[in-house]
Design a protein around this motif. Structure first.
Motif, short mmCIF file in Angstrom:
data_model
loop_
_atom_site.label_atom_id
_atom_site.label_comp_id
_atom_site.label_asym_id
_atom_site.label_seq_id
_atom_site.Cartn_x
_atom_site.Cartn_y
_atom_site.Cartn_z
N UNK A 130 -2.19 5.16 -4.51
CA UNK A 130 -3.06 4.04 -4.17
C UNK A 130 -2.81 3.65 -2.72
N UNK A 131 -3.49 4.32 -1.82
CA UNK A 131 -3.24 4.16 -0.40
C UNK A 131 -3.85 2.91 0.20
N UNK A 132 -4.84 2.31 -0.50
CA UNK A 132 -5.46 1.09 0.03
C UNK A 132 -5.11 -0.16 -0.77
N UNK B 38 0.85 -1.19 0.00
CA UNK B 38 0.00 0.00 0.00
C UNK B 38 0.89 1.23 0.00
N UNK B 39 0.59 2.16 -0.89
CA UNK B 39 1.42 3.35 -0.96
C UNK B 39 1.19 4.24 0.25
N UNK B 40 2.19 5.04 0.56
CA UNK B 40 2.16 5.90 1.74
C UNK B 40 2.18 7.36 1.30
N UNK B 41 1.49 8.20 2.05
CA UNK B 41 1.37 9.61 1.71
C UNK B 41 2.51 10.39 2.35
N UNK C 145 -0.20 3.90 4.34
CA UNK C 145 -1.38 3.31 3.75
C UNK C 145 -1.77 2.01 4.43
N UNK C 146 -3.02 1.59 4.19
CA UNK C 146 -3.53 0.35 4.77
C UNK C 146 -4.68 -0.13 3.90
N UNK C 147 -5.23 -1.30 4.22
CA UNK C 147 -6.37 -1.81 3.46
C UNK C 147 -7.55 -0.87 3.48
N UNK C 148 -7.64 -0.04 4.50
CA UNK C 148 -8.72 0.92 4.60
C UNK C 148 -8.34 2.30 4.10
N UNK D 233 -11.45 9.00 -2.38
CA UNK D 233 -11.22 7.62 -2.81
C UNK D 233 -11.34 7.49 -4.33
N UNK D 234 -10.44 6.67 -4.90
CA UNK D 234 -10.52 6.30 -6.31
C UNK D 234 -11.25 4.99 -6.47
#
Length: 475
Positions: free
Chosen positions: A415-417, A60-63, A86-89, A442-443
């Motif tokens: 893509x954070x999730x 998961x990408x990180x901001x 980032x996480x699944x949520x 959200x995308x």
């Protein structure tokens, strides 16, 4: 600590340069592009602008959020970088990390240290996790190493304006830095040791071919000729009497197996004029396997801020075998582009402001988000547009317009999730109170949704304003 933050494209985007990013769910290490087999060239990553930071390697990408002008430990403009993992949520604000130069143990930051400027990400040591790379001062670059749980440990290098990519196609990320003055750059080839030592180095001469363009700087990275080796995008600028560099040309230096980058095409627009601008990104917007160069020309500085000749605009030079496509004409997006919603204005500054690239709907085409001024009944306002990539490249078709966002927001697509569709992170600029937040939209298959955004502010990251600080969270 001052609470001002800058949402970058590690981006970036605020930096205007970056590293190639991995296709979501691919087996490519974060911060790297795929190498091309001789028989078949794979599709390029939808976004090669450096926003795909995965510092903990969890997929998961990180901001990455930075503020080079922040006051830290009483030092004005010492600067810092913050990471929301980032996480699944999606963005997990509970898992955040704030990094300053003081916290690295490599010397204390002084006033005007500007830690966090030109922040990018790449996997320099080859461990499968992105590393944070950021400039401080005029000739120092820090590398903070990714880790299973968080960023930790650092190395200190000389140089400025860092950009990263795989320029020799060997599967390891390389780092290019320019000098604080002059036209010589240094290419450090990976993998790096944790002490910051590269496998080898080369010197790269970026001297412009016109004496009036005497400020060359690396501004982007992408495989524009599709040979499996990243290419370096360089902006040539002219410095006027007020000492402000004004871009005047964009040149591609082509990657090579021996690491000796060679000067390639000088990018031209559809009129055959030099293509240049204040922000340069790369993204494969038509999914043909060539990275395309996206350039934002908002305002110019010719002694005073001025509307560019022909109006402010966003431009795309499509990649091709020689570095720029000979079959696809460059695209210019402005107020005359058919299909744009509302009443956008490019006859003044700010059309194409703060662009960000990424794949917001998971279709494999690079999309581009940016802000534009629009006409309203009483004056003007700013809106954010997301242009969908497609077989024709960037057009006015299938454009999503979002109002109600901050004026002149900073943008990042990540893509954070981990679902393959990038989220749009929106920062703020000189606002107060409840509006002093970062919004994450959200995308998904239908693109960006403005419903139920994730919101967080300085306090959520443990940041507190100091007396006299202004409020610019997210810039």
């Amino acid at each position: 600590m001052r609470k001002r933050l800058v949402t970058t494209l590690a981006l970036t985007a605020a930096a205007g340069c970056g590293t190639p990013g991995a296709v979501p769910h691919s087996t490519v290490s974060p911060g790297m592009t795929q190498s091309a087999p001789a028989a078949k060239r794979p599709a390029a990553a939808p976004d090669t602008a450096g926003a795909h930071a995965d510092f903990d390697g969890d997929g998961k990408e990180d901001l990455l959020i930075t503020d080079a002008s922040a006051t830290v430990n009483g030092k004005y403009a010492a600067g810092y970088a913050a990471v929301v993992y980032g996480s699944g949520g999606g963005a997990d604000v509970r898992r955040h990390q704030v990094i300053t130069q003081d916290s690295l143990g490599l010397g204390k930051a002084g006033t005007g240290g500007l830690f966090g400027s030109q922040a990018i990400s790449a996997d320099l040591d080859g461990d499968g996790r992105s590393d944070l790379i950021t400039q401080a001062g005029t000739n120092t670059v820090f590398v903070v190493w990714g880790g299973k749980k968080k960023l930790s440990g650092a190395a200190k290098l000389t140089g400025a304006t860092p950009v990263a990519g795989d320029f020799d196609g060997d599967g390891h990320a390389d780092l290019v830095t320019s000098g604080s003055t002059g036209s010589m750059a240094t290419v450090r080839f990976g993998p790096f040791t944790r002490a910051g030592k590269p496998a080898r180095t080369k010197t790269l001469d970026l001297t412009p071919d016109k004496s009036s363009y005497y400020t060359p700087r690396p501004t982007g990275v992408g495989d524009v000729n599709g040979d499996g080796k990243d290419d370096l995008v360089v902006t040539w600028s002219h410095v006027f009497a007020d000492e402000m560099p004004t871009p005047r040309a964009t040149v591609v230096y082509l990657g090579a197996a021996n690491g000796a980058l060679k000067k390639g095409p000088r990018l031209k627009d559809a009129r055959g004029k030099d293509m240049y601008g204040s922000v340069t990104l790369t993204s494969d917007v038509n999914k043909d396997g060539f990275a395309d160069v996206v350039v934002s020309l908002t305002c110019e500085i010719n002694g005073d801020v001025a509307v560019p000749e022909g109006g402010s605009r966003l431009m795309v030079a499509y990649g091709g075998g020689s570095g720029q496509s000979t079959s696809l004409k460059p695209t210019t997006i402005n107020e005359k582009t058919a299909g744009l919603p509302g009443r956008p204005i490019s006859s003044r500054c700010d059309f194409g402001y703060a662009p960000a690239t990424g794949d917001v709907n998971g279709d494999g085409y690079g999309d581009v988000a940016f802000s534009v001024p629009v006409k309203v009944d009483r004056g003007n306002k700013m809106e954010t547009l997301v242009l969908s990539g497609g077989p024709k490249g960037l057009t006015g078709e299938n454009v999503k317009s979002m109002s109600g966002l901050p004026m002149r927001p900073t943008l990042a697509i990540q893509d954070l999730n981990g679902d393959g569709a990038g989220e749009l992170a929106v920062g703020t600029w000189y606002v107060n109170g409840a509006e002093d937040t970062i919004r994450i939209l959200r995308g998904g298959p239908s693109g960006i949704s403005t419903a139920r955004p994730t919101l967080f502010g300085p306090a959520d990251l443990g940041l507190k304003p100091e007396q006299g600080d202004t409020s610019d969270f997210g810039h």
